[in-house]
Design an enzyme around this catalytic site. Structure first.
Site, PDB file in Angstrom:
ATOM      1  N   HIS A 167       0.809  -1.220   0.000  1.00  0.00           N
ATOM      2  CA  HIS A 167       0.000   0.000   0.000  1.00  0.00           C
ATOM      3  C   HIS A 167       0.841   1.268   0.000  1.00  0.00           C
ATOM      4  O   HIS A 167       0.308   2.377  -0.098  1.00  0.00           O
ATOM      5  CB  HIS A 167      -0.919  -0.028   1.231  1.00  0.00           C
ATOM      6  CG  HIS A 167      -2.095   0.880   1.132  1.00  0.00           C
ATOM      7  ND1 HIS A 167      -2.289   1.941   1.983  1.00  0.00           N
ATOM      8  CD2 HIS A 167      -3.154   0.891   0.277  1.00  0.00           C
ATOM      9  CE1 HIS A 167      -3.403   2.567   1.673  1.00  0.00           C
ATOM     10  NE2 HIS A 167      -3.948   1.949   0.640  1.00  0.00           N
ATOM     11  N   HIS A 192      -8.422  11.417   0.424  1.00  0.00           N
ATOM     12  CA  HIS A 192      -7.680  10.167   0.296  1.00  0.00           C
ATOM     13  C   HIS A 192      -6.353  10.312   1.036  1.00  0.00           C
ATOM     14  O   HIS A 192      -5.643   9.340   1.254  1.00  0.00           O
ATOM     15  CB  HIS A 192      -7.442   9.820  -1.172  1.00  0.00           C
ATOM     16  CG  HIS A 192      -6.922   8.431  -1.380  1.00  0.00           C
ATOM     17  ND1 HIS A 192      -5.575   8.147  -1.468  1.00  0.00           N
ATOM     18  CD2 HIS A 192      -7.559   7.244  -1.488  1.00  0.00           C
ATOM     19  CE1 HIS A 192      -5.417   6.844  -1.636  1.00  0.00           C
ATOM     20  NE2 HIS A 192      -6.596   6.274  -1.641  1.00  0.00           N
TER      21      HIS A 192
END
Length: 674
Positions: free
Chosen positions: A295, A524
């Site tokens: 990630h 985000h």
């Protein structure tokens, strides 16, 4: 925009219990030829359903072949018969038969389109029949790309109109404080201006299309950071749209060597392999523990003059770099002198440890003045990081114990903060957690995390003390009224079972970003910090969401830390600034001679971290030790009211969004991120 292909049928959602049709759910159209569907199209939050989970190859007569594309099996159900298909296996599906996306879960019935609706040009069918499978796929990809481009252009137009309308409505509202509000709102982010020698001590927000100019006055785009004559690049991310990436940043096509470390799988990886340049190397790091992901979001660009390190929060996809609130930190570092090759510092040690955990295949390239060089993690010891303005906080998957217990995740943050001395104003000061995906949490783990984030000492060696945490999380109304409407919810992928736990109610706080112009640009960005008013004890910009997988969970009487995923972040702390010009890989000028603990004139300034809303922020003669961080949301956070409902992406919302859409719906434009 309507799909120009011939519609053959639909997939209709059914209730898991009685297999009755879910009337509120949209029917997913199935077109002649290939159809690839996944989590986004089915609008399910179950991570066992891949982003590319099934494909249906439909014929003109309504017959279809379904293939399991994801790593988990699917089931074709016909009357009382159930046929299980593992990854790569195919089977014919008939009108009225049911597809179980996960055995026993997520039922969708295939319904063939009746009547004469399936009409197409005879010439088109003849041309398709004479081409091979590869040519058909290429033609289909071109169509899809054209459709996405048209749809995105339309979406951007709607966003611009929505922003203009919103600003018109706001300006029309009578308020005795309207002039004061306008000046403070616009100046907070538009006056965020940091000299080049202070840029490494802060971060920047990314540009958002559709916002007024003042909101983007100091923001950055991908072409602002990937620039110049790059010898080779290492790009690290979770999701990668290679077609968009190359079009948005053409310089990537001129870099001799690119290592792309990614978290893609299934068909997205297949397309990535087909679309990448021949000189790109793809690497998917090992994931030794189930349900983990790669990630981390970073770039490492090597120049003739040195190394540029960029750590940020955006996937390499269009919507992340254009429609979301995102953050990016960057600093350039020179090559070490030959006599200093063995000298290191904390930033270097943390960086090399993290890169080593990725286990990419070593390769060799020919570098100017250096000749053939082996590119492995230890290559990055050749750069001088002594001027590093931040600390690295990373996570790598594994069961970490012994000396590695404090090396990763929240235990690394705890260890670094325990080495710091903070001002008395931060004793028992509150904490803020802001992110875009919420894991399955419990109160015990929240206390564990808070203990790490509350670490640190006062000058008299007194512990800072536990801070009360608030979670900044968009409400349903925030998502509904956002630049993307409900589609923004795809990138806030947290299910109701995680979000609506009773104990979390005391944590919820609003996403309010008026001063940065980003109320409607859904976050985000991921940030964690400790504050007192507009003063910051420390601040972390990271890829880590609020989950045990990202931060780690203590086990075995706190002797072991279990982490599932790779994550990467930078920690801003009060530190010393040296009165020296900052080094740049892309701008000509004198080479930086920074050394650990040295200063050109003997004057080091202790930094004070503040938000851009700090009271003295508009002064033209700020003391050099004040570093402003563009925290995009309001501090202190505003707790939820009784009317506020936290966003869950697997609930049904019938109130139309800014585009007249309801949720769930079939969203073609936006990819999701965990």
């Amino acid at each position: 925009m309507a799909d120009s292909r011939v519609k053959i049928g639909f997939l209709v959602a059914l209730n898991d219990g009685d297999l009755m049709e879910v009337e509120s759910a949209p029917k997913l159209p199935i077109f002649e030829g290939g159809n690839v569907l996944g989590r986004s199209e089915f609008c399910v939050s179950d991570k066992r359903v891949s982003r590319k989970h099934v494909s249906l190859d439909a014929m003109e007569d309504g017959a279809a072949t379904v293939t399991a594309e994801g790593s988990n099996p699917i089931v074709i159900r016909s009357r009382d018969q159930r046929k299980k298909l593992c990854s790569g296996e195919s089977s014919r599906v008939e009108d009225g038969e049911v597809v179980e996306l996960i055995p026993g879960h997520h039922y969708f019935k295939y319904v063939k389109l009746a009547g004469d609706g399936k009409k197409s040009s005879l010439g088109t069918r003849k041309r398709s029949s004479t081409k091979g499978r590869a040519a058909e796929e290429d033609e289909e990809l071109i169509k899809k790309k054209r459709q996405v481009a048209d749809d995105e252009a339309f979406a951007r137009k709607l966003q611009d109109e929505f922003i203009i309308s919103s600003h018109t409505q706001e300006s029309a509202l009578p308020s005795e404080n309207s002039n004061h509000h306008q000046s403070t709102v616009e100046k907070a982010i538009s006056c965020f201006s940091v000299s080049k020698d202070k840029l490494p001590f802060t971060f920047r927000l990314m540009q958002v299309k559709g916002l007024p100019a003042w909101a983007n006055s100091s923001s950055v785009t991908i072409s602002d950071v990937i620039q110049g004559d790059i010898l080779f690049a290492v790009l690290s991310n979770y999701m990668v749209d290679v077609d968009w990436l190359i079009s948005a940043c053409p310089v990537l096509g001129r870099i001799p060597h690119v290592l792309l470390i990614h978290g893609e799988s299934d068909n997205t990886l297949s397309h990535l392999q087909k679309s990448k340049f021949a000189n790109w190397i793809l690497h998917n790091p090992p994931l030794p523990i189930s349900y983990g992901t790669h990630h981390s979001k970073a770039m490492f660009l090597v120049y003739a003059r040195g190394l540029r390190v960029i750590i940020h929060t955006a996937n390499l996809i269009y919507v992340d770099w254009n429609n979301k609130s995102q953050g990016l930190w960057m600093q350039d570092f020179p090559w070490k002198d030959q006599k200093d090759l063995s000298r290191g510092c904390g930033f270097e040690n943390d960086l090399i440890d993290y890169l080593s955990a990725l286990k990419w295949p070593e390769f060799s390239i020919n570098l100017p003045t250096m000749g053939d060089s082996k590119i492995n993690p230890f290559f990055f010891k050749k750069f001088d990081y002594s001027s590093a303005a931040v600390r690295i906080i990373a996570s790598v998957p594994g069961y970490h114990k012994g000396p590695n217990l404090k090396k990763w995740g929240h235990m690394k943050l705890r260890t670094v903060l325990q080495e710091c001395v903070f001002d008395k104003k931060f004793q028992n000061a509150p904490l803020v957690y802001q992110f875009s995906s919420l894991g399955s949490l419990d109160e015990k783990w929240m206390e564990e995390l808070a203990a790490s984030m509350s670490s640190g000492f006062l000058e008299d060696k007194t512990p800072l003390g536990l801070g009360k945490a608030l979670i900044i999380w968009p409400t349903v109304e925030d998502v509904r009224c956002s630049l993307e409407g409900y589609a923004a919810g795809n990138a806030i992928p947290s299910p109701q079972k995680n979000v609506e736990k009773i104990f979390l109610k005391k944590y919820w706080a609003r996403w309010k970003a008026t001063h940065s112009g980003r109320c409607h640009a859904m976050p985000h960005i991921k940030t964690f910090g400790r504050y007192n008013g507009q003063d910051l004890a420390w601040f972390l910009l990271t890829s880590s969401n609020l989950s045990k997988a990202a931060w780690g969970s203590l086990q075995k009487n706190n002797s072991q830390l279990m982490i599932r995923s790779y994550e990467l972040g930078v920690l801003f702390l009060p530190s010393s600034i040296r009165d020296k010009p900052v080094f740049s890989c892309t701008e000509s000028g004198s080479r930086s001679e920074n050394k650990c603990g040295s200063s050109s004139n003997g004057q080091d300034h202790r930094t004070k971290l503040v938000t851009q809303c700090w009271r003295g922020n508009n002064s033209q003669d700020l003391p050099s030790e004040v570093i402003s961080l563009p925290v995009p949301y309001e501090l202190p956070p505003q707790p939820y009211s009784s009317e506020d409902v936290p966003w869950s992406w697997d609930k049904q919302y019938n109130k139309a969004d800014v585009y007249g859409q309801r949720w769930p719906r079939h969203v073609q434009l936006y990819m999701q991120d965990s």
